[in-house]
Design an enzyme around this catalytic site. Structure first.
Site, PDB file in Angstrom:
ATOM      1  N   HIS A  43     -28.234 -37.670  36.361  1.00  0.00           N
ATOM      2  CA  HIS A  43     -29.182 -38.191  37.404  1.00  0.00           C
ATOM      3  C   HIS A  43     -28.692 -37.993  38.783  1.00  0.00           C
ATOM      4  O   HIS A  43     -27.527 -38.404  39.167  1.00  0.00           O
ATOM      5  CB  HIS A  43     -29.255 -39.756  37.145  1.00  0.00           C
ATOM      6  CG  HIS A  43     -30.236 -40.047  35.855  1.00  0.00           C
ATOM      7  ND1 HIS A  43     -31.130 -41.301  36.174  1.00  0.00           N
ATOM      8  CD2 HIS A  43     -30.537 -39.611  34.608  1.00  0.00           C
ATOM      9  CE1 HIS A  43     -31.876 -40.970  35.076  1.00  0.00           C
ATOM     10  NE2 HIS A  43     -31.622 -40.288  34.301  1.00  0.00           N
ATOM     11  N   TYR A  50     -34.266 -50.298  40.433  1.00  0.00           N
ATOM     12  CA  TYR A  50     -33.842 -51.364  40.741  1.00  0.00           C
ATOM     13  C   TYR A  50     -34.818 -52.217  41.199  1.00  0.00           C
ATOM     14  O   TYR A  50     -35.269 -51.880  42.541  1.00  0.00           O
ATOM     15  CB  TYR A  50     -32.503 -51.263  41.262  1.00  0.00           C
ATOM     16  CG  TYR A  50     -31.366 -50.768  40.622  1.00  0.00           C
ATOM     17  CD1 TYR A  50     -30.570 -51.816  39.740  1.00  0.00           C
ATOM     18  CD2 TYR A  50     -30.991 -49.714  40.446  1.00  0.00           C
ATOM     19  CE1 TYR A  50     -29.446 -51.331  39.114  1.00  0.00           C
ATOM     20  CE2 TYR A  50     -30.026 -48.935  39.818  1.00  0.00           C
ATOM     21  CZ  TYR A  50     -29.120 -49.809  39.130  1.00  0.00           C
ATOM     22  OH  TYR A  50     -27.943 -49.283  38.329  1.00  0.00           O
ATOM     23  N   PRO A  75     -24.012 -56.618  36.184  1.00  0.00           N
ATOM     24  CA  PRO A  75     -24.228 -55.394  35.776  1.00  0.00           C
ATOM     25  C   PRO A  75     -24.992 -54.593  36.779  1.00  0.00           C
ATOM     26  O   PRO A  75     -25.352 -53.295  36.698  1.00  0.00           O
ATOM     27  CB  PRO A  75     -24.853 -55.410  34.614  1.00  0.00           C
ATOM     28  CG  PRO A  75     -25.449 -56.969  34.482  1.00  0.00           C
ATOM     29  CD  PRO A  75     -24.427 -57.715  35.329  1.00  0.00           C
ATOM     30  N   LYS A  96     -21.058 -50.977  37.097  1.00  0.00           N
ATOM     31  CA  LYS A  96     -19.763 -50.700  37.342  1.00  0.00           C
ATOM     32  C   LYS A  96     -18.713 -51.193  36.376  1.00  0.00           C
ATOM     33  O   LYS A  96     -17.622 -50.495  36.192  1.00  0.00           O
ATOM     34  CB  LYS A  96     -19.297 -51.411  38.443  1.00  0.00           C
ATOM     35  CG  LYS A  96     -19.785 -50.963  39.850  1.00  0.00           C
ATOM     36  CD  LYS A  96     -19.225 -49.647  40.180  1.00  0.00           C
ATOM     37  CE  LYS A  96     -20.159 -48.668  41.036  1.00  0.00           C
ATOM     38  NZ  LYS A  96     -20.442 -47.359  40.437  1.00  0.00           N
ATOM     39  N   TYR A 131     -22.240 -46.115  44.403  1.00  0.00           N
ATOM     40  CA  TYR A 131     -22.861 -45.831  43.134  1.00  0.00           C
ATOM     41  C   TYR A 131     -22.392 -44.790  42.335  1.00  0.00           C
ATOM     42  O   TYR A 131     -22.150 -45.001  41.142  1.00  0.00           O
ATOM     43  CB  TYR A 131     -24.324 -45.862  43.246  1.00  0.00           C
ATOM     44  CG  TYR A 131     -25.250 -45.987  42.069  1.00  0.00           C
ATOM     45  CD1 TYR A 131     -25.781 -47.308  41.860  1.00  0.00           C
ATOM     46  CD2 TYR A 131     -25.165 -45.077  40.907  1.00  0.00           C
ATOM     47  CE1 TYR A 131     -26.342 -47.453  40.773  1.00  0.00           C
ATOM     48  CE2 TYR A 131     -26.017 -45.452  39.619  1.00  0.00           C
ATOM     49  CZ  TYR A 131     -26.413 -46.524  39.677  1.00  0.00           C
ATOM     50  OH  TYR A 131     -27.207 -46.867  38.374  1.00  0.00           O
TER      51      TYR A 131
HETATM   52  C1  PHB Z   1     -28.364 -49.712  31.261  1.00  0.00           C
HETATM   53  O1  PHB Z   1     -29.037 -48.652  31.232  1.00  0.00           O
HETATM   54  O2  PHB Z   1     -28.253 -50.438  30.565  1.00  0.00           O
HETATM   55  C2  PHB Z   1     -27.924 -50.125  32.789  1.00  0.00           C
HETATM   56  C3  PHB Z   1     -28.367 -49.235  33.853  1.00  0.00           C
HETATM   57  C4  PHB Z   1     -27.822 -49.616  35.240  1.00  0.00           C
HETATM   58  C5  PHB Z   1     -27.288 -50.655  35.466  1.00  0.00           C
HETATM   59  C6  PHB Z   1     -27.250 -51.713  34.271  1.00  0.00           C
HETATM   60  C7  PHB Z   1     -27.382 -51.333  32.849  1.00  0.00           C
HETATM   61  O3  PHB Z   1     -26.979 -51.251  36.713  1.00  0.00           O
END
Ligand code: PHB
Ligand code: APR
Length: 389
Positions: free
Chosen positions: A72, A200, A292, A296, A384
């Site tokens: 990505h 997000y 989450p 990280k 990130y």
């Molecule tokens: C996930 O795909 O489970 C996932 C992706 C990004 C995050 C947290 C969880 O920040």
């Protein structure tokens, strides 16, 4: 029984450390509380930093990741008005890889089997002794029988609820904690992802995240009150709420379907310092937890493993302990930066009950600053994709 490095916990941290040490000729034994099936049934996050991918390659466990992982180049952040694209690759020259932690763990078990390393499952009542002596030992019960293993070093990779951290006397530890007043309700569904990138989404109804595992497997999360339980969230309610929180074009094209997993996890930031007590070293969730938002958790565990495996190899192979003495400080310097990033992402993207109108304006301003400033986007992207080890 005797080994060089006794590892408590067969999650991703313990297995990766064991893999790297055994490849360098350092013998390990891994003690895991549950069965392999139960370890592999846990659904966790799925974004790997470039450095994590690099270390997995170095450990010889990246063949499937390189075939099935989804590189990505960026992600989206949105609120009720804006949708901001953060192009990691343009801003930092690095990408992340979307590949489930469960798959990483499965690949590690397979590699460990191929190497014939020792992983003992379903151990109970682990007790760590003689950490201040030249040789330490660990006692445990397996199938009703009490056993003992002598070792030079003990590594606690046993997660937040493990025994290792609590073996360090309470007066020798400093804990830092922030508990957030909400959780994440996550579902997995056999549906195509909402977008090719992760989204997000902050909204006046709360946070949502659109993520994925592959072209027909999606992972979604909603911010929910901690008092909610999974049975209050039918699939219909979940999808309806998700649609309220994501940008309207995403909501309109969202493909919904039956969930195949549904769970709620609380959000917490936590660090226990130091990461070393005599011959005991702590790694991953055993000594730090991040919320989450920003993915990280696993990546931070991997950077601990990176520092510690090198230090242990130097200690065992060259009888030099200076790198081990520096492990805690070295790992903590990176841990605190990931703590700051995941706290900042969490604060910027979630609704906090009872907050004042000023806080909502601050979140709005953060996103609008990101929309207009390449410098701000680069800062986010740099964190990130992962700060260097
Ligand atoms: C996930 O795909 O489970 C996932 C992706 C990004 C995050 C947290 C969880 O920040
Ligand atoms: N004895 C032996 N094993 C134990 C004990 C114990 N007393 N207590 C816990 N364990 C095992 C757990 O069963 C689990 O398999 O230790 C393992 C810890 O694994 P994780 O919790 O996954 O922690 P870690 O390996 O550090 O993984 C890093 O980053 O934030 C995250 O979600 C992410 O789990 C991921 C983590």
């Amino acid at each position: 029984m005797k080994t060089e490095v006794l590892i408590i916990g067969g999650g991703p941290s313990g297995l990766l450390l064991s893999q790297l040490l055994n490849r360098a000729g350092v013998a390990t034994v891994v003690l895991e509380r549950t069965s392999r099936e139960r370890v592999l049934a846990r659904i966790r996050a799925g974004v790997l930093e470039a450095g994590t991918v690099g270390l997995l390659r170095e450990a010889g466990v990246a063949a499937r990741l390189d075939k099935e992982g989804l590189p990505h180049d960026g992600c989206y952040l949105s609120d009720d008005e804006l949708m901001v694209h953060i192009n990691f690759y343009e801003l930092t020259g690095k990408r992340v890889m979307v590949y489930g932690q469960t798959e990483v763990t499965a690949d590690l078990y397979k590699a460990q089997d191929e190497m014939g390393t020792s992983i003992i499952h379903e151990v109970e009542d682990v007790v760590i002794q003689d950490l201040d002596q030249k040789t330490s030992f660990v006692e445990y019960t397996v199938h009703g029988e009490r056993k003992r293993i002598d070792c030079s070093y003990v590594v606690g990779c046993d997660g937040f609820h493990g025994v290792s951290r609590n073996t360090i006397p309470v007066e020798a530890r400093t804990e830092f904690e922030r508990v957030y007043p909400f959780g994440w309700l996550g579902i997995l569904s056999r549906t195509p992802p909402a977008n090719e990138e992760l989204i997000y989404a902050n909204s006046s109804h709360g946070f949502a995240l659109c993520s994925m595992r592959n072209e027909n497997l999606s992972r979604y999360y909603l911010q929910v009150p901690l008092s909610d339980s999974v049975d209050q969230w039918s699939d219909e309610r979940f999808w309806a709420e998700l649609k309220r929180r994501v940008p309207s074009e995403t909501a309109e094209s969202l493909v919904t379907g039956a969930s195949i997993e549904k769970s709620i996890a609380p959000l917490r930031s936590f660090v226990s310092e130091p990461l070393r007590w005599g011959n005991l070293f702590l790694v991953g969730d055993a000594t730090h937890i991040v919320p989450p938002t920003g993915a990280k958790g696993l990546n931070l565990a991997v950077s601990d493993v990176y520092y510690l495996h090198q230090a242990l190899i130097t200690a065992v192979k060259q009888d030099q302990r200076a790198p081990l003495d520096g492990y805690s400080e070295q790992a903590l310097a990176r841990i605190w930066k990931a703590m700051r990033f995941s706290w900042q992402m969490t604060t910027m993207l979630h609704q906090f009950d009872g907050e004042d109108s000023f806080s909502a304006q601050m979140r709005k301003a953060s996103l609008s600053h990101l929309a207009r400033s390449e410098t701000a986007r680069r800062d986010l992207a740099e964190n990130y994709v992962g700060l260097p080890f």
